[in-house]
Design a protein around this motif. Structure first.
Motif, PDB file in Angstrom:
ATOM      1  N   GLN A  46     109.348  31.073  -9.269  1.00 28.73           N
ATOM      2  CA  GLN A  46     108.234  30.455  -8.435  1.00 28.73           C
ATOM      3  C   GLN A  46     107.379  31.459  -7.353  1.00 28.73           C
ATOM      4  O   GLN A  46     106.540  31.151  -6.714  1.00 28.73           O
ATOM      5  N   TRP A  47     107.559  32.825  -7.886  1.00 32.45           N
ATOM      6  CA  TRP A  47     106.657  33.892  -7.221  1.00 32.45           C
ATOM      7  C   TRP A  47     106.972  35.069  -8.137  1.00 32.45           C
ATOM      8  O   TRP A  47     107.712  35.130  -9.107  1.00 32.45           O
ATOM      9  N   THR A  51     103.945  38.927  -4.528  1.00 32.19           N
ATOM     10  CA  THR A  51     104.257  37.921  -3.582  1.00 32.19           C
ATOM     11  C   THR A  51     105.534  38.083  -2.624  1.00 32.19           C
ATOM     12  O   THR A  51     105.366  38.106  -1.288  1.00 32.19           O
ATOM     13  N   LYS A  84     107.902  28.224  -0.610  1.00 35.08           N
ATOM     14  CA  LYS A  84     107.626  27.527  -1.899  1.00 35.08           C
ATOM     15  C   LYS A  84     108.284  26.269  -2.251  1.00 35.08           C
ATOM     16  O   LYS A  84     108.122  25.728  -3.293  1.00 35.08           O
TER      17      LYS A  84
END
Length: 225
Positions: A46-47, A51, A84
């Motif tokens: 997700q990152w 990040t 997120k």
């Protein structure tokens, strides 16, 4: 502007005291668990690593200074999970639902950890601009520093090295630009150089003026002298 984490060379924080060769890898058992949870959550996809670095950098200054190293990791991870949409604040408080998570099929199983760590996350890329500096060439880092893409954003150009003159040691290939990748702006790969700086170029009173510091710096951080 710089964030609190950018403390390299700052006066008043005390000396760095390396631990002995036989020191344990983790000072406390929960440190290992904090690292494991962070890596497992990163494996959800997700990152990216930039990040996650920026998430740690943008913690509130009061929290950043009072948290220990792995407390900073966990605080930033909690922020990322909520930002997120992986977890809610209720989930973190133990008040979330009990149903299967949409990302459950992406969980990192124990038998896959060794292979994932061995594979790593290479940041080398093809394409991008051609290298414009050569080995031995004098260069100056841009001044002022900071991210030129996002106000208060992530950059790998440390504040103590802005406006400093050094020489190109070698080209390291073309790599993802963290300043862009940290903010979902694309990988924007650029040539990356190892750049040598005399200690006296970086600090007014170096421990030894003959010392040299080597920094990995992206092409857009540099200009020819």
């Amino acid at each position: 502007m710089t964030r609190l984490h950018d403390m390299g060379g700052r006066f008043g924080d005390g000396p760095v005291r390396p631990e002995g060769a036989n020191a344990p890898v983790f000072a406390a058992e929960w440190h290992a668990r904090a690292l494991a949870v962070t890596l497992a959550c990163g494996a959800l996809g997700q990152w990216n690593i930039d990040t996650s670095r920026h998430a740690r950098e943008k913690l509130a200054p009061l929290d950043y200074t009072r948290f220990s190293y792995y407390e900073i990791w966990l605080a930033a991870l909690a922020d990322l999970l909520v930002q997120k949409g992986v977890l809610s604040e209720d989930d973190l408080a133990g008040q979330g639902g009990d149903g299967p998570h949409p990302l459950a099929d992406r969980k990192l199983s124990a038998d896959a950890v060794a292979a994932m760590l061995a594979k790593g996350g290479p940041a080398t890329r093809t394409g991008g601009p051609e290298p414009v500096f050569s080995d031995g060439q004098s260069v100056r880092t841009r001044h002022p520093g900071g991210s030129r893409l996002v106000d208060g954003g992530h950059t790998r150009l440390p504040a103590y090295a802005t406006g400093a003159t050094g020489r190109i040691l070698r080209l390291q290939g073309t790599h993802v630009l963290p300043d862009s990748a940290a903010h979902g702006l694309g990988e924007a790969p650029e040539p990356l150089y190892a750049v040598v700086f005399p200690a006296g170029e970086l600090w007014s009173h170096p421990e030894d003026p003959a010392d040299e510091v080597v920094l990995d710096l992206w092409q857009s951080y540099l200009e020819a002298v």
